[in-house]
Design an enzyme around this catalytic site. Structure first.
Site, short mmCIF file in Angstrom:
data_model
loop_
_atom_site.label_atom_id
_atom_site.label_comp_id
_atom_site.label_asym_id
_atom_site.label_seq_id
_atom_site.Cartn_x
_atom_site.Cartn_y
_atom_site.Cartn_z
N ARG A 159 0.84 -1.20 0.00
CA ARG A 159 0.00 0.00 0.00
C ARG A 159 0.88 1.26 0.00
O ARG A 159 0.47 2.30 -0.47
CB ARG A 159 -0.90 0.03 1.26
CG ARG A 159 -2.06 -0.95 1.22
CD ARG A 159 -2.73 -1.02 2.59
NE ARG A 159 -3.19 0.28 3.07
CZ ARG A 159 -4.36 0.83 2.77
NH1 ARG A 159 -5.21 0.20 1.99
NH2 ARG A 159 -4.69 2.00 3.27
N ARG A 163 9.23 4.90 -4.78
CA ARG A 163 9.46 5.77 -5.93
C ARG A 163 10.94 6.13 -6.05
O ARG A 163 11.66 6.08 -5.06
CB ARG A 163 8.69 7.09 -5.77
CG ARG A 163 7.21 6.90 -5.66
CD ARG A 163 6.52 8.24 -5.65
NE ARG A 163 5.11 8.02 -5.42
CZ ARG A 163 4.38 8.64 -4.50
NH1 ARG A 163 4.93 9.54 -3.72
NH2 ARG A 163 3.11 8.36 -4.37
N ARG A 243 -7.62 -6.54 14.17
CA ARG A 243 -6.74 -5.70 15.00
C ARG A 243 -7.60 -4.53 15.45
O ARG A 243 -8.43 -4.02 14.69
CB ARG A 243 -5.57 -5.13 14.19
CG ARG A 243 -4.39 -6.02 14.01
CD ARG A 243 -3.75 -6.51 15.25
NE ARG A 243 -2.67 -5.65 15.72
CZ ARG A 243 -1.99 -5.91 16.82
NH1 ARG A 243 -2.31 -6.95 17.59
NH2 ARG A 243 -1.00 -5.10 17.19
N ARG A 274 1.43 6.26 15.33
CA ARG A 274 1.43 7.58 14.70
C ARG A 274 0.73 8.61 15.57
O ARG A 274 -0.04 8.26 16.46
CB ARG A 274 0.80 7.54 13.31
CG ARG A 274 -0.52 6.80 13.20
CD ARG A 274 -0.90 6.59 11.74
NE ARG A 274 -2.02 5.65 11.64
CZ ARG A 274 -2.49 5.14 10.51
NH1 ARG A 274 -1.94 5.48 9.35
NH2 ARG A 274 -3.50 4.28 10.51
N GLU A 299 -2.01 7.03 18.28
CA GLU A 299 -2.71 5.80 17.86
C GLU A 299 -1.93 4.57 18.33
O GLU A 299 -0.75 4.43 18.00
CB GLU A 299 -2.84 5.81 16.34
CG GLU A 299 -3.51 4.58 15.77
CD GLU A 299 -3.76 4.71 14.26
OE1 GLU A 299 -4.01 5.82 13.77
OE2 GLU A 299 -3.68 3.67 13.58
N TYR A 356 -10.13 -4.92 4.14
CA TYR A 356 -9.30 -3.74 4.47
C TYR A 356 -9.51 -2.77 3.32
O TYR A 356 -8.76 -2.76 2.35
CB TYR A 356 -7.85 -4.21 4.57
CG TYR A 356 -6.81 -3.19 4.95
CD1 TYR A 356 -7.11 -1.87 5.22
CD2 TYR A 356 -5.48 -3.59 5.07
CE1 TYR A 356 -6.12 -0.97 5.57
CE2 TYR A 356 -4.48 -2.70 5.42
CZ TYR A 356 -4.81 -1.39 5.66
OH TYR A 356 -3.81 -0.52 6.00
N ASP A 358 -10.19 1.01 1.52
CA ASP A 358 -10.18 2.47 1.58
C ASP A 358 -11.61 2.93 1.32
O ASP A 358 -12.42 2.19 0.76
CB ASP A 358 -9.23 3.03 0.52
CG ASP A 358 -7.77 2.81 0.89
OD1 ASP A 358 -7.48 2.76 2.10
OD2 ASP A 358 -6.94 2.69 -0.01
N1 UDP Z 1 3.86 0.64 7.11
C1 UDP Z 1 5.09 0.64 7.78
N2 UDP Z 1 5.63 1.85 8.12
C2 UDP Z 1 5.03 3.03 7.88
C3 UDP Z 1 3.79 3.04 7.20
C4 UDP Z 1 3.24 1.82 6.84
O1 UDP Z 1 5.65 -0.39 8.08
O2 UDP Z 1 5.58 4.09 8.24
C5 UDP Z 1 3.29 -0.67 6.73
C6 UDP Z 1 2.43 -1.24 7.86
O3 UDP Z 1 2.53 -2.65 7.83
C7 UDP Z 1 1.03 -0.77 7.47
C8 UDP Z 1 1.07 -0.87 5.96
O4 UDP Z 1 2.41 -0.50 5.60
O5 UDP Z 1 0.03 -1.58 8.05
C9 UDP Z 1 0.06 -0.01 5.22
O6 UDP Z 1 0.26 1.35 5.58
P1 UDP Z 1 -0.89 2.44 5.45
O7 UDP Z 1 -0.28 3.77 5.71
O8 UDP Z 1 -1.59 2.23 4.15
O9 UDP Z 1 -1.85 2.03 6.65
P2 UDP Z 1 -3.28 2.62 7.12
O10 UDP Z 1 -3.20 4.11 7.04
O11 UDP Z 1 -4.32 2.00 6.24
O12 UDP Z 1 -3.35 2.12 8.54
#
Ligand code: UDP
Length: 371
Positions: A159, A163, A243, A274, A299, A356, A358
């Site tokens: 996800r 780049r 989760r 985060r 979070e 899961y 969006d």
């Molecule tokens: N992920 C990570 N580090 C980061 C951001 C994301 O390891 O800084 C991994 C983590 O396993 C996460 C997944 O990438 O569950 C998808 O990230 P996304 O930001 O899409 O998660 P969401 O915002 O849907 O919780």
């Protein structure tokens, strides 16, 4: 309950349910919307903090982003988006980097000045991509999922884009933003139709072969259900695993705490994944942006147990086979019950579909539901 003719029931007023309800209403059906919570909007629901006027995303940050024209057209019938472009920063050992994995992050992390064409070769040198992955993904993923990155489905980590340029936009979609009038107005406007009646704090149950809400048996009409599919069958084969997330909100007497809407914390030792700072989602709102206070939310992902809020489905062979059993049960029920158009219960959305998703994918799926 307001007495009305009911042609369809929508149970669960999240983004999937509200989209289906609106389509049904516009097709001339009289729709009863039942929502278990006291308010509509599912996990996109926000709370405007009375003191600061800041729109707090109660269930964590939601940024609407999509490349699907039909989805963008649909939501824009109800609200106008502010053009916010999501960027995610990440804190690793006290230093701040721009996600996703691109030139900005890689150059800072390795203290180099690579050009786009040099990234691939640079990361092919033994140990470098592993170092990068361990810094930014291993600890975060362990906190997020309670498992190592090798144990989760690779599509989850994919996800996050990779780049070889300086583009620090988190999403690649053509359209994104936050409703200028707030997320709650999206739901209120979708449900504002003469053919829709909404009943909150009203959960749907399936009991003795009949669908009920409170003491009432529901009329024999199609039901569009977006609660958890296992809950519909009273968890008879066991609970589907999730989760959960815990949030810790704090109001601070500073104008700007972290300078951006989301900062991830990459290391396993930091207990949260985060920090959200919601005022940054409305850069157009000068009064809120310049006010000398802010709202932040930490979070914390956690193991889920029955009764906790389900957030992320856990995709394993075991959970897929349990989901199949519930889907078979649903098919059996639909076969046994009689209804005008042959459809009795349609399950969808994040909870009903155990997906899961969006937000745009939920709207897209809802736009395709056969009415
Ligand atoms: N992920 C990570 N580090 C980061 C951001 C994301 O390891 O800084 C991994 C983590 O396993 C996460 C997944 O990438 O569950 C998808 O990230 P996304 O930001 O899409 O998660 P969401 O915002 O849907 O919780």
């Amino acid at each position: 309950m307001k007495v009305m003719k009911v042609d369809a029931v929508v149970a669960g007023a999240g983004i999937w349910g509200c989209t289906v309800a609106r389509r049904l209403a516009e097709a001339g059906r009289h729709v009863l919307v039942l929502e278990k919570r006291p308010v509509v909007g599912g996990n996109v629901r926000c709370e405007v903090d009375a003191e600061t006027g800041i729109e707090v995303h109660t269930y964590g940050s939601h940024i609407f982003h999509t490349h699907i024209p039909a989805v963008w057209d649909f939501v824009n019938r109800f609200v106008t988006f502010n053009g916010y472009q999501h960027k995610v920063l990440t804190n690793y050992k006290g230093r701040i980097y721009h996600l996703p994995l691109g030139l900005t992050l890689i150059n800072k992390f390795f203290d180099v000045e690579l050009k786009p064409g040099e990234v691939k070769g640079f990361l092919e040198v033994k140990g470098r991509s592993e170092k990068l992955f361990d810094a930014f993904f291993r600890g975060y993923t362990c906190k997020q999922w309670g498992k190592s990155p090798e144990e989760i489905d690779p599509s989850i980590i994919k996800r996050v884009p990779v780049r070889s340029n300086y583009d620090t936009n988190y999403f690649t979609d053509t359209n994104q933003g936050i409703p200028l009038s707030g997320y709650n107005s999206l739901f209120d406007r979708m449900l504002d139709h003469p053919n829709i009646v909404v009943r909150c704090s009203a959960a749907l149950r399936f009991e003795d072969g009949a669908l009920k809400c409170g003491g009432d048996e529901l009329p024999s009409v199609p039901v569009y259900y977006s609660g958890p599919i296992d809950a519909l069958f009273d968890y008879r084969f066991g609970h589907l695993p999730w989760r959960t997330l815990n949030f810790e909100m704090e109001k601070l007497n500073v104008c700007d705490y972290q300078g951006t809407s989301v900062v991830n914390y990459a290391e396993a030792e930091v207990p949260y994944t985060r920090i959200h700072e919601f005022k940054h989602y409305h850069p157009e709102d000068a009064a809120v942006m310049n006010a000398p206070h802010t709202v932040i939310m930490r979070e914390y992902p956690a193991a889920w147990k029955p009764g906790d809020e389900p957030y992320y489905p856990i995709d394993t062979a075991e959970s897929r086979s349990l989901l199949d059993r519930y889907r078979e049960e649903l098919a059996k029920v639909n076969k046994s019950m009689k209804s005008g158009n042959g459809v009795r219960i349609v399950c969808g959305g994040r909870l009903g579909g155990y997906r899961y998703n969006d937000m745009d994918k939920s709207v897209e799926a809802a736009l395709k539901v056969e009415l």
